[in-house]
Write a protein that holds these residues in place. Structure first.
Motif, PDB file in Angstrom:
ATOM      1  N   PRO A 134       6.525  -1.325  -9.662  1.00 11.21           N
ATOM      2  CA  PRO A 134       6.065  -3.139  -8.944  1.00 11.21           C
ATOM      3  C   PRO A 134       5.956  -3.620  -7.710  1.00 11.21           C
ATOM      4  N   GLU A 135       7.077  -3.239  -7.264  1.00 14.32           N
ATOM      5  CA  GLU A 135       7.488  -3.071  -5.888  1.00 14.32           C
ATOM      6  C   GLU A 135       5.487  -2.703  -4.660  1.00 14.32           C
ATOM      7  N   GLY A 136       5.607  -1.385  -4.862  1.00 13.60           N
ATOM      8  CA  GLY A 136       4.901  -0.835  -4.478  1.00 13.60           C
ATOM      9  C   GLY A 136       3.187  -1.306  -5.024  1.00 13.60           C
ATOM     10  N   PHE A 137       3.049  -1.442  -6.155  1.00 14.97           N
ATOM     11  CA  PHE A 137       0.956  -2.685  -6.340  1.00 14.97           C
ATOM     12  C   PHE A 137       1.522  -3.943  -5.904  1.00 14.97           C
ATOM     13  N   SER A 138       2.651  -4.677  -5.856  1.00 18.04           N
ATOM     14  CA  SER A 138       2.526  -5.909  -5.050  1.00 18.04           C
ATOM     15  C   SER A 138       2.047  -6.133  -3.546  1.00 18.04           C
ATOM     16  N   GLU A 139       3.027  -5.367  -3.210  1.00 18.39           N
ATOM     17  CA  GLU A 139       2.826  -4.572  -1.476  1.00 18.39           C
ATOM     18  C   GLU A 139       1.582  -4.804  -1.184  1.00 18.39           C
ATOM     19  N   PHE A 140       0.910  -3.111  -2.015  1.00 18.14           N
ATOM     20  CA  PHE A 140      -0.166  -2.696  -1.595  1.00 18.14           C
ATOM     21  C   PHE A 140      -1.133  -3.449  -1.588  1.00 18.14           C
ATOM     22  N   VAL A 141      -1.329  -3.424  -3.177  1.00 19.46           N
ATOM     23  CA  VAL A 141      -2.521  -4.503  -3.803  1.00 19.46           C
ATOM     24  C   VAL A 141      -2.752  -5.623  -3.790  1.00 19.46           C
ATOM     25  N   ILE A 142      -1.397  -6.807  -4.821  1.00 23.74           N
ATOM     26  CA  ILE A 142      -1.742  -7.882  -4.399  1.00 23.74           C
ATOM     27  C   ILE A 142      -1.323  -8.516  -2.984  1.00 23.74           C
ATOM     28  N   GLY A 143      -0.703  -7.639  -2.418  1.00 21.14           N
ATOM     29  CA  GLY A 143       0.058  -8.728  -1.146  1.00 21.14           C
ATOM     30  C   GLY A 143      -1.565  -8.508   0.108  1.00 21.14           C
ATOM     31  N   GLN A 144      -2.382  -7.190  -0.516  1.00 20.29           N
ATOM     32  CA  GLN A 144      -3.049  -6.982   0.983  1.00 20.29           C
ATOM     33  C   GLN A 144      -4.631  -7.734   0.489  1.00 20.29           C
ATOM     34  N   TYR A 145      -4.985  -7.470  -1.381  1.00 21.39           N
ATOM     35  CA  TYR A 145      -6.336  -7.846  -0.995  1.00 21.39           C
ATOM     36  C   TYR A 145      -6.359  -9.283  -2.249  1.00 21.39           C
ATOM     37  N   LEU A 146      -5.132  -9.549  -2.750  1.00 23.84           N
ATOM     38  CA  LEU A 146      -5.387 -10.517  -3.395  1.00 23.84           C
ATOM     39  C   LEU A 146      -4.278 -12.038  -2.642  1.00 23.84           C
ATOM     40  N   ASP A 147      -3.802 -12.099  -2.154  1.00 24.80           N
ATOM     41  CA  ASP A 147      -2.828 -12.878  -1.034  1.00 24.80           C
ATOM     42  C   ASP A 147      -3.253 -14.336  -1.037  1.00 24.80           C
ATOM     43  N   PHE A 148      -4.108 -13.905  -1.727  1.00 28.57           N
ATOM     44  CA  PHE A 148      -4.871 -15.860  -2.073  1.00 28.57           C
ATOM     45  C   PHE A 148      -4.346 -16.604  -3.427  1.00 28.57           C
ATOM     46  N   LEU A 149      -3.897 -16.090  -4.003  1.00 28.73           N
ATOM     47  CA  LEU A 149      -2.835 -16.066  -5.024  1.00 28.73           C
ATOM     48  C   LEU A 149      -1.619 -16.442  -4.536  1.00 28.73           C
ATOM     49  N   PRO A 150      -1.370 -17.510  -5.574  1.00 30.85           N
ATOM     50  CA  PRO A 150      -0.187 -18.283  -5.317  1.00 30.85           C
ATOM     51  C   PRO A 150       1.242 -18.005  -4.839  1.00 30.85           C
ATOM     52  N   GLY A 151       2.195 -18.197  -4.589  1.00 35.45           N
ATOM     53  CA  GLY A 151       3.608 -17.634  -5.367  1.00 35.45           C
ATOM     54  C   GLY A 151       3.798 -15.753  -4.676  1.00 35.45           C
ATOM     55  N   ASP A 152       4.801 -15.480  -5.535  1.00 38.59           N
ATOM     56  CA  ASP A 152       5.583 -14.095  -5.248  1.00 38.59           C
ATOM     57  C   ASP A 152       4.276 -13.154  -5.297  1.00 38.59           C
ATOM     58  N   PRO A 153       4.287 -11.918  -4.901  1.00 35.92           N
ATOM     59  CA  PRO A 153       2.940 -10.881  -5.158  1.00 35.92           C
ATOM     60  C   PRO A 153       3.760 -10.149  -7.042  1.00 35.92           C
ATOM     61  N   LEU A 154       5.255 -10.246  -6.506  1.00 33.24           N
ATOM     62  CA  LEU A 154       5.756  -9.841  -7.345  1.00 33.24           C
ATOM     63  C   LEU A 154       5.555  -9.733  -8.722  1.00 33.24           C
ATOM     64  N   LEU A 155       5.690 -11.561  -9.195  1.00 32.83           N
ATOM     65  CA  LEU A 155       5.680 -12.297 -10.613  1.00 32.83           C
ATOM     66  C   LEU A 155       4.489 -12.262 -10.591  1.00 32.83           C
ATOM     67  N   TRP A 156       3.053 -11.684  -9.808  1.00 34.52           N
ATOM     68  CA  TRP A 156       1.889 -11.607 -10.550  1.00 34.52           C
ATOM     69  C   TRP A 156       1.538 -10.600 -10.818  1.00 34.52           C
ATOM     70  N   THR A 157       2.834  -9.159 -10.365  1.00 31.49           N
ATOM     71  CA  THR A 157       2.824  -7.717 -11.173  1.00 31.49           C
ATOM     72  C   THR A 157       3.079  -7.688 -12.261  1.00 31.49           C
ATOM     73  N   TYR A 158       4.218  -9.343 -12.588  1.00 28.85           N
ATOM     74  CA  TYR A 158       5.008  -8.358 -13.897  1.00 28.85           C
ATOM     75  C   TYR A 158       4.144  -9.115 -14.794  1.00 28.85           C
ATOM     76  N   THR A 159       2.941 -10.313 -14.503  1.00 28.49           N
ATOM     77  CA  THR A 159       2.691 -10.929 -15.524  1.00 28.49           C
ATOM     78  C   THR A 159       1.537  -9.958 -15.527  1.00 28.49           C
ATOM     79  N   ALA A 160       0.836  -9.191 -15.322  1.00 29.07           N
ATOM     80  CA  ALA A 160      -0.604  -8.583 -14.856  1.00 29.07           C
ATOM     81  C   ALA A 160       0.233  -7.252 -16.513  1.00 29.07           C
ATOM     82  N   ALA A 161       1.517  -7.223 -15.665  1.00 25.70           N
ATOM     83  CA  ALA A 161       1.816  -5.731 -16.546  1.00 25.70           C
ATOM     84  C   ALA A 161       2.198  -6.375 -17.945  1.00 25.70           C
TER      85      ALA A 161
END
Length: 189
Positions: free
Chosen positions: A60-87
């Protein structure tokens, strides 16, 4: 209204139309072949989708950093939260779709994750000459997400079909409702 060959007449509000395109009253014929196809589609897409959610939980940390953090950085809040929500969405919602329970709600959740997957792929690789280019890996990066999204859009609009828990529960509810109406009609005021 234009009617296509083999199409049904429009349903009144409160009818069984929420079960899918072939759902209807018991007096009409049922296209079992089409209903079987809907069941196979529900089961197939669900089995394949669960893998995506499990894969996100592997790192989850890798997905948060390399997908959400880099490409979906417009999403509010912690990228890790978005990763777990998607999972969680990609693990729980396919179960609902496979069973035909809360299918439209599950399809909406999965359609939203596919929207973000398509967004990621478009930011990462662009259109890749879509729709006519022949790409190196023989498919566009966003292609699988697009196919999933189209399938989930179908279930959002059409529902689970007759071979589902929703149809079973609807049939039971209709049976109880008819018995209740029959008993009420016997009562004299």
């Amino acid at each position: 209204m234009v009617m296509m060959a083999g199409s049904e007449t429009p349903k009144a509000k409160g009818s069984d139309s929420d079960l899918g395109p072939q759902a209807s009253t018991s007096s009409e014929s049922i296209n079992y072949f089409a209903e079987f196809g809907i069941l196979v589609l529900r089961l197939g897409v669900s089995i394949l989708m669960v893998h995506n959610g499990l894969e996100k939980l592997q790192n989850p940390e890798g997905f948060s950093e390399f997908v959400i953090g880099q490409y979906l950085d417009f999403l509010p809040g912690d990228p890790l939260l978005w990763t777990y929500t998607a999972a969680v969405t990609e693990i729980i919602c396919p179960i609902g779709i496979a069973l035909g329970f809360a299918t439209r709600l599950c399809a909406l959740g999965l359609l939203s994750t596919m929207f973000f997957a398509i967004t990621f792929h478009l930011f990462d690789t662009g259109l890749q000459g879509f729709p006519f280019a022949v790409v190196e890996n023989h498919s566009y990066a966003f292609e699988l997400s697009g196919i999933y999204a189209t399938t989930f859009f179908y279930f959002l609009c059409a529902g689970p079909g007759r071979f589902s828990l929703a149809a079973r529960n609807k049939a039971k509810a209709n049976s109880v409702r008819m018995k209740l109406i029959k008993e009420i009609s016997k009562v004299k005021i």
